[in-house]
Design a protein around this motif. Sequence first.
Motif: not given
Length: 195
Positions: A20, A23-24, A26-29, A38, A41, A67
Amino acid sequence: MNEGNSSYTLYTLNDYHWETALKRVENAPIYENSHRKEMANEVGFLGEVIAECWFDKNQILFKDERTKTTHDYLINNKFTLDVKTKDRTVLPKAYYDNSVPLYNHDHQRPDYFLFISLVRDNAAHSKYDKTDIRRFRKACIVGAIDIQSLEKLGKTWREGETDTSNGTTFWTDCININMKQLISLKRIINIWRTT
């Protein structure tokens, strides 16, 4: 609103937590002020996944507001909360500190901070690469603090200063709060569930 904290909730991490969080990631700046890019993150998202599991287990109503840049969650439709996660090599002790970086503190002012410690298994390096998220084997939810108490009781450290009590040299300005100064999990569950 302080109460000495002598215990924490310990989680043994599993595929759900790791996958989980990844996956987050992968989509985060990667944020501009991020010290570890990274990997930061990974640590942050893994802490949030653990927090969400803990909310569910303790019937704490939460809304994901990650967000927004001011906080991570809305608790019980009333309190804003930001999760702060620390990477450790040992289980936390009562005299350990938790940190809130100051680079966005003027902007990020939630009602509460929840502190989580991830524990890296150094023996697992033979099995897992030092950048593999599975190197984190355990997570400890150690306590929370409201922002007023953090600012009143916490110690501010500046980038480059060294805490001689533990040898930590700070990579950024931050406020440290001792584990014993946090609101206990039992008390914070009652606050967040009943108000």
